[in-house]
Design an enzyme around this catalytic site. Structure first.
Site, PDB file in Angstrom:
ATOM      1  N   VAL A  19       0.838  -1.199   0.000  1.00 34.47           N
ATOM      2  CA  VAL A  19       0.000   0.000   0.000  1.00 34.47           C
ATOM      3  C   VAL A  19       0.872   1.247   0.000  1.00 34.47           C
ATOM      4  CG1 VAL A  19      -1.818   1.248   1.216  1.00 34.47           C
ATOM      5  CG2 VAL A  19      -1.817  -1.245   1.218  1.00 34.47           C
ATOM      6  N   LYS A  22       2.026   2.038  -3.464  1.00 34.88           N
ATOM      7  CA  LYS A  22       0.957   2.651  -4.253  1.00 34.88           C
ATOM      8  C   LYS A  22       0.704   4.090  -3.822  1.00 34.88           C
ATOM      9  CE  LYS A  22      -1.438  -1.741  -5.062  1.00 34.88           C
ATOM     10  NZ  LYS A  22      -2.663  -2.536  -4.782  1.00 34.88           N
ATOM     11  N   HIS A  99       3.355   3.295   5.941  1.00 31.10           N
ATOM     12  CA  HIS A  99       2.182   2.948   6.742  1.00 31.10           C
ATOM     13  C   HIS A  99       2.516   1.817   7.714  1.00 31.10           C
ATOM     14  CE1 HIS A  99       0.375   5.375   3.715  1.00 31.10           C
ATOM     15  NE2 HIS A  99       0.300   4.428   2.789  1.00 31.10           N
ATOM     16  N   HIS A 244      -7.773  -1.943   2.759  1.00 29.93           N
ATOM     17  CA  HIS A 244      -6.524  -2.300   2.071  1.00 29.93           C
ATOM     18  C   HIS A 244      -6.217  -3.793   2.097  1.00 29.93           C
ATOM     19  CE1 HIS A 244      -5.014   2.074   2.777  1.00 29.93           C
ATOM     20  NE2 HIS A 244      -5.707   1.970   1.658  1.00 29.93           N
ATOM     21  N   GLU A 250      -8.223  -1.406  -6.174  1.00 29.18           N
ATOM     22  CA  GLU A 250      -8.478  -0.327  -7.132  1.00 29.18           C
ATOM     23  C   GLU A 250      -9.866  -0.429  -7.747  1.00 29.18           C
ATOM     24  OE1 GLU A 250      -4.053  -1.032  -6.950  1.00 29.18           O
ATOM     25  OE2 GLU A 250      -5.844  -2.293  -7.103  1.00 29.18           O
ATOM     26  N   ARG A 290      -5.857  10.912   9.484  1.00 30.86           N
ATOM     27  CA  ARG A 290      -7.259  10.558   9.260  1.00 30.86           C
ATOM     28  C   ARG A 290      -7.811  10.006  10.562  1.00 30.86           C
ATOM     29  NH1 ARG A 290      -7.270   6.002   6.233  1.00 30.86           N
ATOM     30  NH2 ARG A 290      -8.261   4.768   7.868  1.00 30.86           N
ATOM     31  N   GLY A 311      -3.412   6.184   4.032  1.00 30.15           N
ATOM     32  CA  GLY A 311      -3.214   5.800   2.641  1.00 30.15           C
ATOM     33  C   GLY A 311      -3.472   6.969   1.706  1.00 30.15           C
ATOM     34  N   TYR A 315      -7.404   5.033  -4.449  1.00 35.37           N
ATOM     35  CA  TYR A 315      -8.683   4.602  -3.881  1.00 35.37           C
ATOM     36  C   TYR A 315      -8.778   4.870  -2.380  1.00 35.37           C
ATOM     37  CZ  TYR A 315      -5.586   0.655  -2.923  1.00 35.37           C
ATOM     38  OH  TYR A 315      -4.506  -0.106  -2.533  1.00 35.37           O
TER      39      TYR A 315
END
Length: 346
Positions: A19, A22, A99, A244, A250, A290, A311, A315
């Protein structure tokens, strides 16, 4: 115009390595190269650091050079091995796009503090606090913010299933995303859920399930000067939200849809935003985070968790909430970098 030399850290040793790659790819697409001179540093699963051409699924197979972040504040940059000699690359700022463990728990933030290089996002203390869900809850409760009822199960402790009212959620206390999380509806399944959670952390939470909608809020800023994106709501068709962990995230999740803006009344959206800001401040967050919460049928907002390096994929929830609030990912990056530089100047 002199460009800022920015190192983007990605990958890492946690289960959220894919993740992170990405997320970094989206950050790379959003960086304004008229403002920034980027240096992409991939951290392999074994913990080795590599200066590479950029983040993608096959980054480690491309052109890479061994690199380390100098802990010497006089160097303030990367040491890159090239042709048998170390070359120094000075940096103005670091953007960690990492992360989970070693990315959100204060570990890399401590290294960056030693390096003397300004870095985006939460500091050592707030990262560590937010990574440990039990500590997050204790600090939030002290600030008057509602949290689920919970109990910590330590590494060698036998858990008594009769002391809980079901359903409960069993969670690794210090793990990213929803890896190792299980919902337990009867006592005979509790021990196996604890064992599954211990695969990710020796410290486990058994948490009373909260009846309500899962909502989230993207927060950006420092201190009193905070902005938020649009609130979202996770609509579930069945089961519980496992962020995730889909086979093809996606193309969407098999059991959930993020609705942005959240389809809840305006007063509830305002309460979610204000609660998120209160959580953010209580835990000492800076840069971005978040805040995930529950909205009960009675209108109460209950904290779920805080993600200090959320993330940033195509998405992911954070950039979608910010975009709905009028800020692109490029603008978010500009702001967190500016905050990092301003904070280092104080």
């Amino acid at each position: 115009m002199t460009r800022l030399r920015i190192a983007v850290l990605f990958g890492g040793r946690s289960e959220e390595h894919p993740v992170s790659v990405k997320s970094a790819l989206e950050v790379a697409k959003s960086l304004d190269t008229d403002k920034y001179e980027p240096f992409y540093v991939g951290i392999a699963r074994d913990g080795s650091w590599w200066l590479c051409d950029g983040p993608d699924a096959g980054w480690a197979a491309g052109r890479c050079w061994p690199a380390v972040l100098s802990p010497d504040g006089g160097t303030r940059g990367l040491l890159v091995l090239d042709g048998g000699k170390y070359e120094t690359i000075g940096l103005d700022v670091v953007l960690p796009v990492l992360h989970g463990r070693y990315g959100e728990d204060g570990a890399v933030q401590g290294l960056l503090e030693h390096s003397g290089i300004p870095y985006a996002g939460c500091d050592v203390q707030s990262s560590a606090l937010c990574m440990d869900k039990s500590l997050t809850y204790l600090v939030a409760r002290g600030a008057g913010i509602a949290t689920p009822d919970f109990r910590v199960v330590t590494a060698d402790e036998e858990v008594d299933p009769d002391r809980f009212a079901y359903p409960v959620f069993v969670k690794p206390a210090r793990s990213g995303s929803s890896f190792g999380v299980g919902k337990v509806t009867r006592g005979q399944d509790l021990a196996s859920a604890v064992r599954a959670a211990r695969e990710y952390d020796s410290k486990v939470l058994v948490e009373q399930a909260v009846v309500g909608s899962e909502v989230g809020c993207a927060v950006l800023g420092d201190g009193r000067d905070l902005i938020t994106g649009e609130v979202d709501r996770i609509a579930l068709s069945h089961g519980f939200f496992r962020i995730h962990q889909e086979d093809a995230p996606e193309s969407g999740s098999g059991n959930s849809t993020a609705i942005v803006p959240a389809d809840i009344p305006a007063p509830a959206r305002s309460l979610v935003r204000e609660t998120a800001k209160a959580v953010y401040r209580a835990l000492g967050c800076r840069g971005l985070s978040r805040v995930d919460m529950f909205l009960t049928p009675e209108g109460e907002v209950v904290l779920n968790e805080v993600n200090t390096l959320p993330g940033l994929t195509s998405y992911s929830r954070y950039p979608r909430m910010m975009a709905a609030g009028g800020l692109s990912l490029g603008e978010v990056v500009d702001r967190v970098v500016s905050l990092a530089l301003a904070g280092s100047a104080r």
